[in-house]
Structure formats: structure tokens, C-alpha cells
Scaffold this active site. Structure first.
Site, PDB file in Angstrom:
ATOM      1  CG  ASP A  35     180.719  47.858  74.908  1.00 11.32           C
ATOM      2  OD1 ASP A  35     180.789  48.821  74.115  1.00 11.32           O
ATOM      3  OD2 ASP A  35     181.620  47.582  75.722  1.00 11.32           O
ATOM      4  CG  HIS A  36     179.692  51.442  77.203  1.00 13.99           C
ATOM      5  ND1 HIS A  36     180.352  51.572  78.400  1.00 13.99           N
ATOM      6  CD2 HIS A  36     180.509  50.703  76.405  1.00 13.99           C
ATOM      7  CE1 HIS A  36     181.517  50.950  78.321  1.00 13.99           C
ATOM      8  NE2 HIS A  36     181.638  50.414  77.118  1.00 13.99           N
ATOM      9  CG  HIS A  90     181.869  52.477  71.872  1.00 12.83           C
ATOM     10  ND1 HIS A  90     183.133  52.495  72.389  1.00 12.83           N
ATOM     11  CD2 HIS A  90     181.958  53.023  70.629  1.00 12.83           C
ATOM     12  CE1 HIS A  90     183.970  53.030  71.498  1.00 12.83           C
ATOM     13  NE2 HIS A  90     183.277  53.366  70.427  1.00 12.83           N
ATOM     14  CG  HIS A 135     187.051  54.606  74.478  1.00  8.88           C
ATOM     15  ND1 HIS A 135     187.711  53.488  74.031  1.00  8.88           N
ATOM     16  CD2 HIS A 135     185.734  54.258  74.558  1.00  8.88           C
ATOM     17  CE1 HIS A 135     186.835  52.503  73.842  1.00  8.88           C
ATOM     18  NE2 HIS A 135     185.631  52.940  74.160  1.00  8.88           N
ATOM     19  CG  HIS A 155     181.657  55.543  75.603  1.00  4.51           C
ATOM     20  ND1 HIS A 155     181.690  54.896  76.821  1.00  4.51           N
ATOM     21  CD2 HIS A 155     182.160  54.674  74.694  1.00  4.51           C
ATOM     22  CE1 HIS A 155     182.198  53.690  76.651  1.00  4.51           C
ATOM     23  NE2 HIS A 155     182.476  53.521  75.372  1.00  4.51           N
ATOM     24  CG  ASP A 191     184.754  51.369  77.529  1.00  2.00           C
ATOM     25  OD1 ASP A 191     184.432  50.829  78.605  1.00  2.00           O
ATOM     26  OD2 ASP A 191     184.372  50.953  76.418  1.00  2.00           O
ATOM     27  CG  HIS A 248     185.025  46.690  79.331  1.00  2.00           C
ATOM     28  ND1 HIS A 248     184.364  45.755  78.571  1.00  2.00           N
ATOM     29  CD2 HIS A 248     184.728  47.893  78.786  1.00  2.00           C
ATOM     30  CE1 HIS A 248     183.713  46.357  77.593  1.00  2.00           C
ATOM     31  NE2 HIS A 248     183.908  47.666  77.697  1.00  2.00           N
TER      32      HIS A 248
HETATM   33 FE    FE Z   1     183.131  49.256  76.320  1.00  2.00          FE
HETATM   34 ZN    ZN Z   2     183.709  51.894  74.517  1.00  2.00          ZN
END
Ligand code: FE
Ligand code: ZN
Length: 285
Positions: free
Chosen positions: A88-89, A86, A142, A84, A161, A199
Site C-alpha cells: 500500500d506504499h 509494503h 514497522h 518502505h 507508517d 494513513h
Molecule cells: Fe501502510
Molecule cells: Zn506499512
């Protein structure tokens, strides 16, 4: 390598996970999966396909750590697999692509939000990563474009996530009904599936889980084991999907005990899921 974040055991330990083949699966190439902890609690996974000497960075939050780890192992990153959009990905997408010329695979439904995307995949697609085949699932909830990659021949599920150990992602762009359906697709996979989520949230998730499924002895025992692991600085991810099916309350919204505990005895799974998710959103352990 210097620890990349504050929690114990992170940064230095990069153990690989040996994954057996599922019987009868062809073509096959056994993925070697390496865990790289980055930022506060993210995991980037390197998935190495030895037959064609390919290496994918799954959800690279950053570029430096996966590039360094691949180099240390004599691998070249040839692919990025994004679940996805985001940051942090996908934060390492551009830099890794600039350094390696790798191919970026990501969700068709979110093509405009995946930096550098080359190949778009979606629900029901088979993506051949060398001799390792991934089945792709759309798993909105998400985010609206979230996907998961299921490598049946390697028992490897990269779920970003959507599913966490003892938890699930927050509903930023989807409804409880969507997320319950998405988690249902993942719950249908074999118990032997290794859950490579993005995570290390397991301990906090466990503290919440026991409040909505207090009579679940498997969960109680697992929560204690997780406390022991984290106290020793041991990563809890990956986990086995079969364990999640028995202990993750977000996969158990159709369990009568969970429904009763949250005051919704006889309620629909979606109603129960929505209540459990809402309680987690405001939970302070
Ligand atoms: Fe994340
Ligand atoms: Zn995420």
C-alpha cells in the site's frame, strides 16, 4: 474524480498545503504538497518542486490517482519517494515508472523489496530533490528498512507508517526498542514540522490514546476536535509535530503520567512504549 474509498470526504477533495520556509535555509524551493486519498485510508502525497519543475509521488499505493492528479495540475511525475516496501506504499511504482520514466528513490536497507528502485538512500543521507533537500532517517520498527524524508526548508516530514497522528505503525519487523529510537529521531524535529503520514488513522488512534493518557487535557481537547473533523468529512492529516509531542502517547513513553496509567511507574521508556504498543494492538474501541 470518483471517491476512491468509503469514508466521508475522500476522493474528491485534493487541497494543497502551503508551507512556509524555515528561516535561513538555502538552497530553497518551497514544496507544494497535495493530498490524495486512495484505497481504504491511505494518503499518497504529491510533492511539487517548482524551481526545477519536479514532482514526486510519495508512497504511491496505486498509479491511477496520482497520475491523474498530476496531469490535472499540469505536473509530470518525475520521482517516486518510497518510505518502505509494503504494497500500500509501492503498489503504483511499476505502472507510474512505465508511464513517466520517473526515478524511484527508496531505502537502501530494503533495496530488494522496493519495486523498480533507482536510488538508494539511508540514515544521514541528504537527498536533493531539485532545490529541496531531504534529510533521510532510518526508522526501523514497522519494517526493518523503513525510512523517513525530512525537508527542513519546507517543514515537511514524510514518515510513511512510522509516525501517525496520535499513533505509530505496528511492529511487524522490529522491536519496541528500535521503534522508540526511530520515533525519537522524528520527535527531535521542530514543532513546526508538518507530519505527512500515510494513513487516516487519527480518530481510531485518539480513542485509544485517551485510555493511556487520560489526564492530558491537550489530548482530550484534540480527540474532540478530531471527532468533529471526521464527522464533517475533513481529513486530519497533515498535522503539526509540536501537537504530536504533546498528545501522541507513542511519543510520550517517557512521561510519568503515561507510565503510571499503564502500571509501569518508574519503568524505562522502552518498557512503557512496549506496553502502550501492546495495548493498542489488542484495543477494540
Ligand atoms: Fe501502510
Ligand atoms: Zn506499512
Amino acid at each position: 474524480m470518483a471517491p476512491a474509498n468509503g469514508w466521508p470526504g475522500s476522493g474528491a477533495v485534493l487541497d494543497s498545503v502551503s508551507i512556509p520556509f524555515a528561516a535561513g535555509y538555502v538552497p530553497m524551493s518551497q514544496l507544494e504538497v497535495v493530498r490524495i486519498p486512495v484505497l481504504n485510508d491511505n494518503y499518497v502525497w504529491l510533492a511539487h518542486e517548482p524551481a526545477q519543475n519536479l514532482t514526486a509521488a510519495v508512497d504511491p499505493a496505486v498509479a491511477d490517482a496520482p497520475l491523474a492528479e498530476a496531469e490535472r495540475r499540469g505536473w509530470a511525475i518525475t520521482h517516486i519517494l518510497n518510505t518502505h516496501h509494503h504494497g500500500d506504499h509501492t503498489g503504483g511504482n511499476r505502472e507510474i515508472k512505465a508511464a513517466t520514466g520517473c526515478t524511484i528513490v527508496g531505502p537502501r536497507a530494503d533495496r530488494d523489496r522496493i519495486p523498480g528502485i533507482d536510488i538508494e538512500v539511508g540514515d544521514g543521507d541528504a537527498y536533493d530533490f531539485g532545490n529541496a533537500r531531504a534529510e533521510v532517517f532510518d526508522v526501523p520498527g514497522h519494517t526493518r528498512g523503513h525510512i523517513a524524508y525530512w525537508f527542513a526548508g519546507s517543514d515537511a516530514l514524510f514518515c510513511g507508517d512510522t509516525l501517525f497522528l496520535l499513533g505509530c505503525g505496528r511492529l511487524f519487523e522490529g522491536t519496541p526498542a528500535q521503534m522508540w529510537t526511530s520515533l525519537g529521531k522524528l520527535r527531535a524535529l521542530p514543532d513546526s514540522a508538518n507530519v505527512y503520514c500515510a494513513h487516516e488513522y487519527t480518530q481510531a488512534n485518539a480513542r485509544f490514546a485517551v485510555t493511556v493518557d487520560p489526564a492530558n487535557a491537550d489530548l482530550t481537547a484534540r480527540a474532540a476536535e478530531i471527532d468533529r473533523m471526521r464527522a464533517a468529512g475533513i481529513a486530519t492529516v497533515p498535522g503539526k509535530l509540536g501537537v504530536e509531542k504533546r498528545t501522541n502517547p507513542f511519543l510520550r513513553a517517557d512521561d510519568a503520567g503515561v507510565a503510571a496509567t499503564v502500571g509501569l511507574a518508574g519503568g524505562s521508556p522502552v518498557e512503557v512504549f512496549a506496553e502502550v504498543r501492546q495495548r493498542k494492538d489488542v484495543f477494540r474501541g
